[in-house]
Design a protein around this motif. Structure first.
Motif, short mmCIF file in Angstrom:
data_model
loop_
_atom_site.label_atom_id
_atom_site.label_comp_id
_atom_site.label_asym_id
_atom_site.label_seq_id
_atom_site.Cartn_x
_atom_site.Cartn_y
_atom_site.Cartn_z
N ARG A 6 0.83 -1.20 0.00
CA ARG A 6 0.00 0.00 0.00
C ARG A 6 0.87 1.26 0.00
NH1 ARG A 6 -2.48 -1.19 4.43
NH2 ARG A 6 -3.57 -2.98 3.62
N ALA A 7 1.91 1.28 0.82
CA ALA A 7 2.79 2.44 0.92
C ALA A 7 3.57 2.69 -0.37
CB ALA A 7 3.76 2.26 2.09
N SER A 8 3.84 1.64 -1.13
CA SER A 8 4.61 1.81 -2.37
C SER A 8 3.82 2.54 -3.44
CB SER A 8 5.04 0.44 -2.91
OG SER A 8 3.95 -0.24 -3.49
N GLY A 9 2.49 2.46 -3.39
CA GLY A 9 1.67 3.10 -4.39
C GLY A 9 1.55 2.33 -5.69
N VAL A 10 2.09 1.12 -5.75
CA VAL A 10 2.06 0.34 -6.98
C VAL A 10 0.63 0.00 -7.39
CG1 VAL A 10 2.32 -1.95 -5.93
CG2 VAL A 10 3.15 -1.56 -8.23
N LEU A 11 -0.25 -0.21 -6.45
CA LEU A 11 -1.63 -0.55 -6.79
C LEU A 11 -2.38 0.64 -7.37
CD1 LEU A 11 -2.61 -2.88 -3.83
CD2 LEU A 11 -1.73 -3.49 -6.08
N ASP A 12 -1.93 1.86 -7.05
CA ASP A 12 -2.52 3.06 -7.66
C ASP A 12 -2.09 3.18 -9.12
OD1 ASP A 12 -3.67 3.74 -5.21
OD2 ASP A 12 -1.93 4.93 -4.61
N ARG A 14 -1.01 0.54 -11.03
CA ARG A 14 -1.38 -0.67 -11.77
C ARG A 14 -2.76 -1.12 -11.31
NH1 ARG A 14 2.89 -2.83 -14.88
NH2 ARG A 14 1.12 -3.95 -15.71
N SER A 15 -3.78 -0.45 -11.82
CA SER A 15 -5.15 -0.68 -11.35
C SER A 15 -5.62 -2.12 -11.55
CB SER A 15 -6.11 0.29 -12.03
OG SER A 15 -6.06 0.12 -13.43
N GLU A 16 -5.10 -2.82 -12.56
CA GLU A 16 -5.52 -4.20 -12.78
C GLU A 16 -5.11 -5.11 -11.62
OE1 GLU A 16 -1.41 -4.08 -14.65
OE2 GLU A 16 -3.12 -2.74 -14.52
N MET A 17 -4.08 -4.73 -10.89
CA MET A 17 -3.65 -5.53 -9.75
C MET A 17 -4.45 -5.20 -8.50
SD MET A 17 0.45 -5.58 -10.25
CE MET A 17 0.75 -7.03 -9.26
N ALA A 18 -5.09 -4.05 -8.47
CA ALA A 18 -5.84 -3.64 -7.29
C ALA A 18 -7.22 -4.28 -7.24
CB ALA A 18 -5.97 -2.12 -7.27
N VAL A 19 -7.68 -4.86 -8.34
CA VAL A 19 -9.01 -5.46 -8.39
C VAL A 19 -9.13 -6.61 -7.40
CG1 VAL A 19 -10.63 -6.70 -9.87
CG2 VAL A 19 -9.37 -4.74 -10.77
N ALA A 20 -8.15 -7.47 -7.36
CA ALA A 20 -8.13 -8.60 -6.44
C ALA A 20 -6.83 -8.58 -5.66
CB ALA A 20 -8.25 -9.90 -7.21
N TYR A 46 2.95 -10.98 -8.00
CA TYR A 46 2.83 -11.89 -9.13
C TYR A 46 1.50 -11.67 -9.85
CZ TYR A 46 6.45 -14.11 -6.32
OH TYR A 46 7.56 -14.36 -5.58
N ARG A 47 1.58 -11.45 -11.15
CA ARG A 47 0.39 -11.30 -11.98
C ARG A 47 0.08 -12.63 -12.63
NH1 ARG A 47 2.14 -6.79 -15.94
NH2 ARG A 47 4.06 -7.94 -15.72
N PRO A 48 -1.19 -12.86 -13.00
CA PRO A 48 -1.52 -14.10 -13.72
C PRO A 48 -0.84 -14.11 -15.10
CG PRO A 48 -3.52 -12.88 -13.12
CD PRO A 48 -2.35 -12.04 -12.73
N LEU A 49 -0.51 -15.28 -15.57
CA LEU A 49 0.10 -15.40 -16.90
C LEU A 49 -0.94 -15.05 -17.96
CD1 LEU A 49 1.99 -18.78 -16.51
CD2 LEU A 49 2.95 -16.48 -16.43
N THR A 50 -0.52 -14.34 -18.99
CA THR A 50 -1.42 -13.99 -20.08
C THR A 50 -1.32 -14.99 -21.22
OG1 THR A 50 0.23 -12.52 -21.02
CG2 THR A 50 -1.40 -11.54 -19.55
N VAL A 51 -0.21 -15.74 -21.27
CA VAL A 51 0.01 -16.74 -22.32
C VAL A 51 0.53 -18.01 -21.65
CG1 VAL A 51 1.36 -17.30 -24.37
CG2 VAL A 51 0.60 -14.96 -23.99
N ASP A 52 0.03 -19.14 -22.08
CA ASP A 52 0.51 -20.41 -21.57
C ASP A 52 1.98 -20.58 -22.01
OD1 ASP A 52 0.74 -23.05 -20.63
OD2 ASP A 52 -0.11 -23.88 -22.48
#
Length: 71
Positions: A6-12, A14-20, A46-52
């Protein structure tokens, strides 16, 4: 862990990571958002993989095979 993210501001930024709640780790080892950090820990999100990965490798191999031509 959660406070540091939260303090890093990364979720602000990278909004796609803030959803879950993101999957997180320290130095390549998965942990929970409740994990207490030590001085010098490297926090990883860690983000979900977009390509297998297997499919991506097959595609790259096919492209290389086509470029090399018949033998």
């Amino acid at each position: 862990m959660a406070d540091a993210i939260r303090a890093s501001g990364v979720l602000d930024r990278r909004s796609e990571m803030a959803v879950a709640a993101p999957d997180v780790g320290i130095w390549g080892r998965a942990c929970t958002l409740a994990q207490r950090l030590e001085d010098g820990d490297r926090v990883e999100l860690y983000r979900p993989l977009t390509v297998d990965p297997k499919e991506a490798r097959r595609v790259r191999a096919e492209v290389r095979h086509r470029r090399s031509g018949p033998r």
